[in-house]
Structures are given as structure tokens and as C-alpha cells.
Design a protein around this motif. Structure first.
Motif, PDB file in Angstrom:
ATOM      1  N   ASP A 127      44.295  -2.362  -3.197  1.00  0.00           N
ATOM      2  CA  ASP A 127      43.069  -2.705  -3.912  1.00  0.00           C
ATOM      3  C   ASP A 127      43.346  -3.368  -5.257  1.00  0.00           C
ATOM      4  OD1 ASP A 127      41.343  -1.764  -1.999  1.00  0.00           O
ATOM      5  OD2 ASP A 127      41.213   0.236  -2.853  1.00  0.00           O
TER       6      ASP A 127
ATOM      7  N   VAL B 160      31.088   6.556  -1.250  1.00  0.00           N
ATOM      8  CA  VAL B 160      32.492   6.342  -0.895  1.00  0.00           C
ATOM      9  C   VAL B 160      32.614   5.222   0.135  1.00  0.00           C
ATOM     10  CG1 VAL B 160      32.404   8.087   0.943  1.00  0.00           C
ATOM     11  CG2 VAL B 160      34.604   7.381   0.032  1.00  0.00           C
ATOM     12  N   GLY B 161      33.740   4.550   0.121  1.00  0.00           N
ATOM     13  CA  GLY B 161      34.071   3.653   1.222  1.00  0.00           C
ATOM     14  C   GLY B 161      34.279   2.216   0.829  1.00  0.00           C
ATOM     15  N   GLU B 162      33.576   1.768  -0.196  1.00  0.00           N
ATOM     16  CA  GLU B 162      33.742   0.397  -0.665  1.00  0.00           C
ATOM     17  C   GLU B 162      33.108   0.327  -2.052  1.00  0.00           C
ATOM     18  OE1 GLU B 162      31.196  -2.434   1.438  1.00  0.00           O
ATOM     19  OE2 GLU B 162      30.205  -0.730   2.356  1.00  0.00           O
ATOM     20  N   PRO B 163      33.369  -0.751  -2.757  1.00  0.00           N
ATOM     21  CA  PRO B 163      32.739  -0.849  -4.070  1.00  0.00           C
ATOM     22  C   PRO B 163      31.221  -0.874  -3.894  1.00  0.00           C
ATOM     23  CG  PRO B 163      34.441  -2.540  -3.791  1.00  0.00           C
ATOM     24  CD  PRO B 163      34.219  -1.903  -2.446  1.00  0.00           C
TER      25      PRO B 163
ATOM     26  N   ARG C 262      39.748  -5.186  -1.654  1.00  0.00           N
ATOM     27  CA  ARG C 262      41.103  -5.330  -1.132  1.00  0.00           C
ATOM     28  C   ARG C 262      41.715  -6.626  -1.650  1.00  0.00           C
ATOM     29  NH1 ARG C 262      42.916  -0.961   0.814  1.00  0.00           N
ATOM     30  NH2 ARG C 262      44.359  -2.114   2.129  1.00  0.00           N
TER      31      ARG C 262
ATOM     32  N   ASP D  58      30.839   8.056  -7.823  1.00  0.00           N
ATOM     33  CA  ASP D  58      31.367   6.953  -7.014  1.00  0.00           C
ATOM     34  C   ASP D  58      32.853   7.273  -6.847  1.00  0.00           C
ATOM     35  OD1 ASP D  58      32.491   4.601  -6.111  1.00  0.00           O
ATOM     36  OD2 ASP D  58      31.536   3.321  -7.600  1.00  0.00           O
ATOM     37  N   THR D  59      33.232   7.628  -5.625  1.00  0.00           N
ATOM     38  CA  THR D  59      34.560   8.212  -5.416  1.00  0.00           C
ATOM     39  C   THR D  59      35.500   7.206  -4.758  1.00  0.00           C
ATOM     40  OG1 THR D  59      33.908   9.051  -3.240  1.00  0.00           O
ATOM     41  CG2 THR D  59      33.532  10.506  -5.109  1.00  0.00           C
ATOM     42  N   TRP D  60      36.557   6.831  -5.461  1.00  0.00           N
ATOM     43  CA  TRP D  60      37.533   5.900  -4.879  1.00  0.00           C
ATOM     44  C   TRP D  60      38.706   6.679  -4.307  1.00  0.00           C
ATOM     45  CZ3 TRP D  60      42.746   5.093  -5.626  1.00  0.00           C
ATOM     46  CH2 TRP D  60      43.290   4.032  -4.874  1.00  0.00           C
ATOM     47  N   TRP D  61      39.005   6.416  -3.053  1.00  0.00           N
ATOM     48  CA  TRP D  61      40.184   6.995  -2.415  1.00  0.00           C
ATOM     49  C   TRP D  61      40.398   6.336  -1.073  1.00  0.00           C
ATOM     50  CZ3 TRP D  61      39.561  10.997   1.634  1.00  0.00           C
ATOM     51  CH2 TRP D  61      38.222  11.274   1.948  1.00  0.00           C
ATOM     52  N   GLN D  62      41.324   6.836  -0.272  1.00  0.00           N
ATOM     53  CA  GLN D  62      41.704   6.192   0.982  1.00  0.00           C
ATOM     54  C   GLN D  62      42.154   7.234   2.004  1.00  0.00           C
ATOM     55  OE1 GLN D  62      45.092   4.190  -0.873  1.00  0.00           O
ATOM     56  NE2 GLN D  62      43.956   2.305  -0.616  1.00  0.00           N
ATOM     57  N   THR D  63      42.213   6.797   3.258  1.00  0.00           N
ATOM     58  CA  THR D  63      42.793   7.653   4.304  1.00  0.00           C
ATOM     59  C   THR D  63      44.162   8.151   3.833  1.00  0.00           C
ATOM     60  OG1 THR D  63      41.718   6.254   5.946  1.00  0.00           O
ATOM     61  CG2 THR D  63      43.467   7.711   6.744  1.00  0.00           C
TER      62      THR D  63
ATOM     63  N   VAL E  72      36.871  -0.965  -9.242  1.00  0.00           N
ATOM     64  CA  VAL E  72      37.622  -1.425  -8.066  1.00  0.00           C
ATOM     65  C   VAL E  72      36.985  -2.713  -7.570  1.00  0.00           C
ATOM     66  CG1 VAL E  72      38.351  -0.824  -5.729  1.00  0.00           C
ATOM     67  CG2 VAL E  72      38.228   0.941  -7.503  1.00  0.00           C
TER      68      VAL E  72
ATOM     69  N   LYS F  78      32.648  -1.143   6.944  1.00  0.00           N
ATOM     70  CA  LYS F  78      33.338  -2.102   6.069  1.00  0.00           C
ATOM     71  C   LYS F  78      33.250  -3.495   6.673  1.00  0.00           C
ATOM     72  CE  LYS F  78      36.927   0.620   3.802  1.00  0.00           C
ATOM     73  NZ  LYS F  78      36.465   1.941   4.083  1.00  0.00           N
TER      74      LYS F  78
ATOM     75  N   THR G 104      36.948  10.803   5.467  1.00  0.00           N
ATOM     76  CA  THR G 104      35.893  11.462   4.682  1.00  0.00           C
ATOM     77  C   THR G 104      35.356  12.676   5.434  1.00  0.00           C
ATOM     78  OG1 THR G 104      35.331   9.269   3.889  1.00  0.00           O
ATOM     79  CG2 THR G 104      33.809  11.019   3.337  1.00  0.00           C
TER      80      THR G 104
HETATM   81  O1  PRX Z   1      39.282  -0.646  -0.608  1.00  0.00           O
HETATM   82  C1  PRX Z   1      39.047   0.709  -0.935  1.00  0.00           C
HETATM   83  C2  PRX Z   1      37.752   1.148  -0.309  1.00  0.00           C
HETATM   84  O2  PRX Z   1      38.105   1.706   0.944  1.00  0.00           O
HETATM   85  C3  PRX Z   1      39.525   1.686   1.123  1.00  0.00           C
HETATM   86  C4  PRX Z   1      39.982   2.904   1.873  1.00  0.00           C
HETATM   87  O3  PRX Z   1      39.398   2.910   3.127  1.00  0.00           O
HETATM   88  P1  PRX Z   1      39.578   4.143   4.110  1.00  0.00           P
HETATM   89  O4  PRX Z   1      41.010   4.473   4.219  1.00  0.00           O
HETATM   90  O5  PRX Z   1      38.838   3.782   5.354  1.00  0.00           O
HETATM   91  O6  PRX Z   1      38.882   5.343   3.409  1.00  0.00           O
HETATM   92  C5  PRX Z   1      37.523   5.306   3.148  1.00  0.00           C
HETATM   93  C6  PRX Z   1      37.082   6.651   2.634  1.00  0.00           C
HETATM   94  C7  PRX Z   1      37.884   7.185   1.535  1.00  0.00           C
HETATM   95  C8  PRX Z   1      40.061   1.618  -0.278  1.00  0.00           C
HETATM   96  O7  PRX Z   1      41.371   1.110  -0.300  1.00  0.00           O
HETATM   97  N1  PRX Z   1      37.058   2.157  -1.105  1.00  0.00           N
HETATM   98  C9  PRX Z   1      36.897   3.454  -0.803  1.00  0.00           C
HETATM   99  N2  PRX Z   1      36.127   4.053  -1.740  1.00  0.00           N
HETATM  100  C10 PRX Z   1      35.818   3.123  -2.655  1.00  0.00           C
HETATM  101  C11 PRX Z   1      36.420   1.912  -2.252  1.00  0.00           C
HETATM  102  N3  PRX Z   1      36.302   0.806  -2.999  1.00  0.00           N
HETATM  103  C12 PRX Z   1      35.605   0.878  -4.133  1.00  0.00           C
HETATM  104  N4  PRX Z   1      34.985   1.993  -4.570  1.00  0.00           N
HETATM  105  C13 PRX Z   1      35.051   3.134  -3.865  1.00  0.00           C
HETATM  106  N5  PRX Z   1      34.421   4.220  -4.293  1.00  0.00           N
END
Ligand code: PRX
Length: 653
Positions: free
Chosen positions: A509, A390-393, A524, A415-420, A521, A618, A315
């Protein structure tokens, strides 16, 4: 077993952006979003190629927009550009030359502001120092810094000369640093004497010294002076940045990089095995972080934008440094974390700088709730116009608090869902275009073909839980795991096997899609609990527990049970004024039954003062699972923020 996850969360509230917000927004209506989405879906190559032409500056144009040989991808092959050029040099040719690029707040109260021209100069000096120390294009550079401007400067300097950076979060231990530096065969490390975090000094250089006893590839250490504390400087290896800076000039043209040259490696932990070095390359990452920053944060040139993440996380890479600067924005960076001596500092900073866009994590929001609403209410937050998480639900209770108390019912929440691994935001509201629902990340970004499927890759029904997948390549997707292409395939591309030429990117996820196509979402899938044949996501049960007024935070895990397969064990942190007792435990179990149903009734409630979390907040449920089952913890604990939490939990067990 292909049985998906059952969804039990009921959330019907809908929040529309105000007419004023939509009227000024870059994407201002649902119709406009759908139109963009359809365009991108029908012809992704044209969609991304047009954006790459309009939004980025190139030294050489590419010849092939997309080369997809699953799971290997190349975007904009043949093109040449430099992300540091796009983040800095091109703005110097415009009125933005003297605009604030980076506003920084130090924890002890010091602050600095860099205009684009000043930031460009610092980056060029830094890049020339790196060159002087022998860093060449392709050499990996480790960055282990606190949240000081030099962290962004160092990243941009590496990018400028084509040296992939590997940022290691400043809170990680010497062992974690050592492993990451060795995996990348880093040639140089950039660190500081120390950094401020929660009123204390983190002794970064001391950690580097320990780590480097076992990293043969590192030849030089460049040290930024931050705290002034006493440290050891090894002659010949260790150099002060402020000394070397004096001897170099400020002319350092950006190196033309091939689109697919590595920009950085960033390590992320898997639930088993060693951390994975996620590889991102130059052009696709630059384009995708640029355009998502612009549309999702509805960025205006007048905005002060603040993302509270650490640069040690994706992020921080994408939405503190590269995305905002590529757009010529003003990005704010804060050194520490909300700290005991000044718990209201977050709101003070928003008031002081007139922050317009605020992007943080649910774990931070929950700690703000615990501190009490009197702190934000004591400050003027009227400059805010948009909020993000960002980061978790995010549990709906926390969402509502964020909306009411911080956004004052005026600011949309993205509310932004994404990952590394995805490099940029995949699913999120475009805030002027669509209504939001508390707890839902809403809809995929144009160009992102996301779906919820079963193990055979078939879409599941409306509101049925399943695996969240992405079905078409996108520019910022990870290219591989550094040094481990086999693990890249097996971790992300084989969980749901390809069929009829269709590949499924799956990174772990569970989710469901509702009747409006909104994504929810559920956490995990390795955290899924299987009670009497029902697969339940942890997030929904935790949300039900947190909706009880006595509960500040909850984490649930499965515990082996002879009859039901697993039973639910809930770890609970109570609100400050509450006392733990058997009566309350019974009440909480009943509360979950009322909110979700008897299926989700926790078999056991354990009250605790703290939960094991990663440094990014987390909850590490796999550790709680071992504790609940009274097993030894044998898996990796290097990313744990506070190891004493485990001992406390064991004592309480
Ligand atoms: O499980 C999801 C959760 O964080 C994971 C990705 O973690 P990381 O690679 O550390 O990146 C965090 C920053 C982007 C995902 O597989 N996650 C991230 N954002 C959300 C989320 N779960 C639900 N809602 C979100 N907005």
C-alpha cells in the motif's frame, strides 16, 4: 525509481469523540494512547508479555516471548494454549456461561442464538465428529460454508483439536476451491447443501462435488443441512452432520497447542500468480485479535457487536469469531448480503437486536448510499454507539454519510487499516482517545511501528506519499506462505531491502502521514498511475469523482499514452436518476481539475452499470487496466464476483 506517490487529497475536517464516549471508553484520552504507545515502543517484549499473561489462559507458560530471525518470527515460544479454550471454556467458569455468544440471522428470516454454554457444546460435538472421521492434529480441513453458525462452530472445532482450517469463501467457484484444497492437501471438507445469498440459493455441495474430482487428498465430506435442496451424497465419502452428531458425546477437552502451531491458512490473491496461502499461528494471533477487538471496538460486556464480513475473509476470522469470542462478547452474524427483496434488512437487524457496534466495508456503505437514506431513517438506530470500516480506503463523502445518517453524528468511526497478512488491525483510531478525520485510518495501534518510507527505507516528509511499512514484528503477523517460503520473502520483505539490521514489512500500500502523524492510505501501489512523471494514487482521484453529485461510484486506472506515459481513464457508475452523455463527461473532468488540479484530469470517462469486483468488494483495477488499454485479459479472474461485468464493459468500450 524511488519516487514516492504524490498526495493530492485535501481533507481538513476533524471529529472528536463526545465527552461521554471518552469517559466510558477503555482508552479514554490521547495522553493514555501515547503512554501505551511509548511503553510498547520502548519495551515491546514486556508490553506483549504482560498482555499475554493478563488476557489469555495458558496450559503452559512460554519461555521466549520474541524470537526474531528476520523475516521469521516466533512469539511466546514454549507456551501451550488453545484458542477455542480461550473463546469458550474459560467463559463457562464465569457468569458469561449463559450469556449470548452468537446471535445469528438467516436470510429467509430464521434466527438462532447460542449462549456460551451451548456454543461450547456444539463445538465439542463437532470436534468429536471430526475425530471420528479420522481428522488428527495437524491435518488441514477445508471449510466451504455459508454464513451459518456452523461456520464458526467448524472453525472452533478445528482449532480445538489442532487441525488447521482453510476457509474458502462460499462464493468462490469449484476451480478456486479445488486449487485451495490441493495447495493445503486438505483431508476433509466441511460444506452445506446450499446457502442463501441475495434471495437465491448458492449450491455449495454441487461445487464441492465438481472440485473433488481433482482433489486426491480429501477422504470425507461433512455436510450441514441448510436449505434442504436435493444434493448427491456419495456413499462412504459424504456424511450429514446432523446424523453423525447423534453418535458422539459432548466431552472434548481442548488440545494443548504450541504457540507456533498453525491455527489456519487463508488464501489471498496477489495481482499476479496463484493465490497465496497466508499462515497464521496460535498464540500471537489469539492475543493480537483479542486485544485489538477490546480496545478498538471499545467492547463492553453489554454490547451487541456486528461485523458484516464473511467468515471466508480474514475480517470474519478475526473480528466475527476469534477476537469477539475470546473477549466473551456477543457477536452477531448474518447469513446473506443486503438483498433485492429487502434492501433495508441491515437497519432492520440493527433495530431488532439493538446492535451497539457496527463494522462494515466502504463498498457496502456506498451501496447503502445508493439505496437511499430513507431506508435507515425508517428504523430506530439509536442503539448504535460505534461504527467501523475496513477493506479499502473510504472516500470522505462516504465517511460523512456514514457519520451523519447511520451514526447520527453521535458515533465515532474507526477506519481500520490491516490485511489478511497482518491478522489483526494495524492502524485505527482508539475511538475514545483521538479525533478522527474522514478518510484517514489515524494512528497505529500500540506496539505497531508503522511508517511511510521511500524505496531505500528513508522516511518521507510530512504529507509526502510513500510506501506503508511496519518496522517491528508483532504477534499476529503472517508466519509464511504455505508451501512457498521464498515467495513469502520476496513478496513482503525484499521490496524495500533491509538496512543496518532494520527490516521493512511491505505489503503493497501507498500512504502519507500528515502533520499530526495520521496515516492516509492511498491504495495499492500496483494501482498507482504515472501521469507525466507524477505518481498518483487511485483513491484520491476516485474520491474527487464521487464528490460530484451525479456519481455513485468511480474507478480510475492508467492507460498507456505516448506523451504522458499514462493517462487517466475513469469508469463511472452514475446515481440512479442521471443520464450519461458527453456534456456530463466534460463536467466530471472539470470537477476533478477543480478538486485536485489539472494533473489529475481524466483523459477518458467511461460510463458503466457495474465494476469488476472481488467477492469482498474490492475493485479489480488490473482488469480495468487491460480493458482501458484494449488488451486481452490474461491474469487470474477466479476471484471475480460477476464475470458478466467484463463482457458488458467490453461491449460498452
Ligand atoms: O489495500 C489495503 C486495503 O485492503 C488490503 C488488504 O486486503 P485484505 O487482505 O483482503 O484484507 C481486508 C481486510 C483487512 C490492504 O492492503 N485496506 C484494508 N483496510 C483498509 C484498506 N485501505 C485503506 N483503508 C483501510 N481501512
Amino acid at each position: 525509481m524511488s519516487s514516492p506517490i504524490e498526495s493530492v487529497l485535501q481533507e481538513q475536517r476533524l471529529f472528536y469523540p463526545s465527552l461521554e464516549f471518552s469517559a466510558q471508553a477503555k482508552i479514554g484520552s490521547l495522553e493514555q494512547y501515547h503512554q501505551l504507545y511509548r511503553q510498547a515502543e520502548a519495551d515491546p517484549v514486556k508490553f506483549w508479555s504482560d498482555l499475554a499473561t493478563q488476557e489469555l489462559d495458558w496450559f503452559d507458560r512460554w519461555h521466549t516471548t520474541l524470537d526474531w530471525q528476520p523475516p521469521l518470527v516466533k512469539w511466546f515460544d514454549g507456551g501451550k494454549l488453545n484458542i477455542s479454550y480461550n473463546c469458550l471454556d474459560r467463559h463457562l467458569l464465569t457468569w458469561r456461561r449463559n450469556k449470548a455468544a452468537l446471535i445469528w440471522e438467516g436470510e429467509p428470516g430464521d434466527s438462532r442464538t447460542y449462549t456460551y454454554a451451548q456454543l461450547h457444546r456444539e463445538v465439542c460435538l463437532f470436534a468429536n465428529v471430526l475425530k471420528q472421521l479420522g481428522v488428527q492434529k495437524g491435518d488441514v480441513v477445508g471449510i466451504y460454508l455459508p454464513m451459518i453458525p456452523e461456520a464458526a462452530i467448524a472453525m472452533l472445532a478445528c482449532a480445538r483439536i489442532g487441525a488447521p482450517h482453510s476457509v474458502v469463501f462460499g462464493g468462490f467457484s469449484a476451480e478456486a476451491l479445488r486449487d485451495r484444497l490441493n495447495d493445503g492437501k486438505a483431508k476433509l471438507v466441511i460444506t452445506a447443501d446450499g446457502g442463501w445469498r441475495k434471495d437465491a440459493i448458492v449450491p455449495l455441495k454441487d461445487q464441492v462435488d465438481i472440485a473433488l474430482t481433482h482433489v486426491p487428498t480429501v477422504e470425507n465430506v461433512l455436510v450441514v443441512q441448510r436449505t434442504g435442496q436435493k444434493i448427491q451424497m456419495l456413499p462412504g465419502r459424504d456424511h450429514w452432520w446432523h446424523d453423525l452428531k447423534q453418535g458422539v458425546n459432548a466431552d472434548c477437552p481442548a488440545e494443548p497447542m504450541a504457540s507456533e502451531d498453525i491455527l489456519f491458512i487463508l488464501y489471498t490473491s496477489g495481482s499476479t500468480g496463484k493465490p497465496k496461502g497466508v499462515v497464521h499461528t496460535t498464540a500471537g494471533y489469539n492475543l493480537y485479535t483479542h486485544i485489538t477487538t477490546q480496545w478498538i471496538f471499545d467492547l463492553k460486556d453489554t454490547d451487541v457487536y456486528w461485523c458484516t464480513a464473511d467468515v471466508g475473509w480474514i475480517t470474519g476470522h478475526s473480528y466475527i469469531v476469534y477476537g469477539p469470542l475470546s473477549n466473551g462478547a456477543t457477536t452477531l452474524m448474518y447469513e446473506g448480503a443486503p438483498r433485492p427483496s429487502n434492501p433495508g434488512c441491515t437497519w432492520e437487524i440493527i433495530e431488532k437486536h439493538g446492535v451497539n457496534i457496527f463494522y462494515t466495508a466502504p463498498t457496502a456503505i456506498r451501496s447503502f448510499i445508493k439505496q437511499g437514506e430513507h431506508l435507515p431513517k425508517a428504523r430506530d438506530l439509536s442503539s448504535l454507539r460505534l461504527l467501523g470500516t475496513v477493506g479499502e480506503p473510504i472516500n470522505p463523502e462516504a465517511w460523512m454519510w456514514y457519520y451523519r445518517i447511520i451514526g447520527q453524528e453521535r458515533c465515532p468511526i474507526v477506519d481500520t487499516w490491516w490485511q489478511t497478512e497482518t491478522g489483526g488491525i494495524m492502524i485505527s483510531a482508539l475511538p475514545g482517545a483521538m479525533a478522527t478525520k474522514p478518510g484517514s485510518a489515524t494512528l497505529p495501534f500500540p506496539g505497531i511501528i508503522a511508517d511511510v518510507v521511500d524505496l531505500e527505507g528513508n522516511p518521507v516528509g510530512v504529507n509526502e506519499g510513500g510506501y506503508l511499512v511496519i518496522k517491528h514484528p508483532f504477534p499476529s503477523m503472517m508466519r509464511t506462505i504455505y508451501n512457498d517460503p521464498d515467495r513469502f520473502r520476496s513478496s513482503y520483505w525484499e521490496h524495500i531491502p533491509p538496512k543496518e539490521g532494520q527490516y521493512f514489512y511491505f505489503a503493497g500500500d501507498g500512504a502519507r502521514k500528515d502533520e499530526d502523524g495520521y496515516f492516509w492510505v492511498m491504495g495499492r501501489v500496483d494501482d498507482v498511475i504515472n501521469v507525466a512523471g507524477h505518481r498518483l494514487g487511485t483513491m484520491e482521484i476516485e474520491s474527487a469523482l464521487v464528490s460530484h453529485p451525479a456519481v455513485a461510484e468511480a474507478a480510475v486506472v492508467g492507460k498507456p499514452d505516448e506523451i504522458k506515459g499514462e493517462e487517466i481513464c475513469a469508469f463511472i457508475i452514475l446515481e440512479g436518476s442521471q443520464t450519461a452523455n458527453e456534456e456530463l463527461a466534460q463536467e466530471l473532468k472539470q470537477h476533478v481539475v477543480k478538486e485536485i488540479g489539472a494533473i489529475a484530469r481524466p483523459g477518458e470517462i467511461k460510463f458503466t452499470d457495474a465494476l469488476p469486483k472481488t467477492r469482498s468488494g474490492k475493485i479489480m483495477r488490473r482488469l480495468l487496466r487491460s480493458l482501458a488499454a484494449q488488451q486481452e485479459i490474461t491474469s487470474d479472474t477466479s476471484t471475480l464476483e460477476d464475470r458478466s461485468v467484463l463482457d458488458k464493459l467490453r461491449e460498452g468500450a
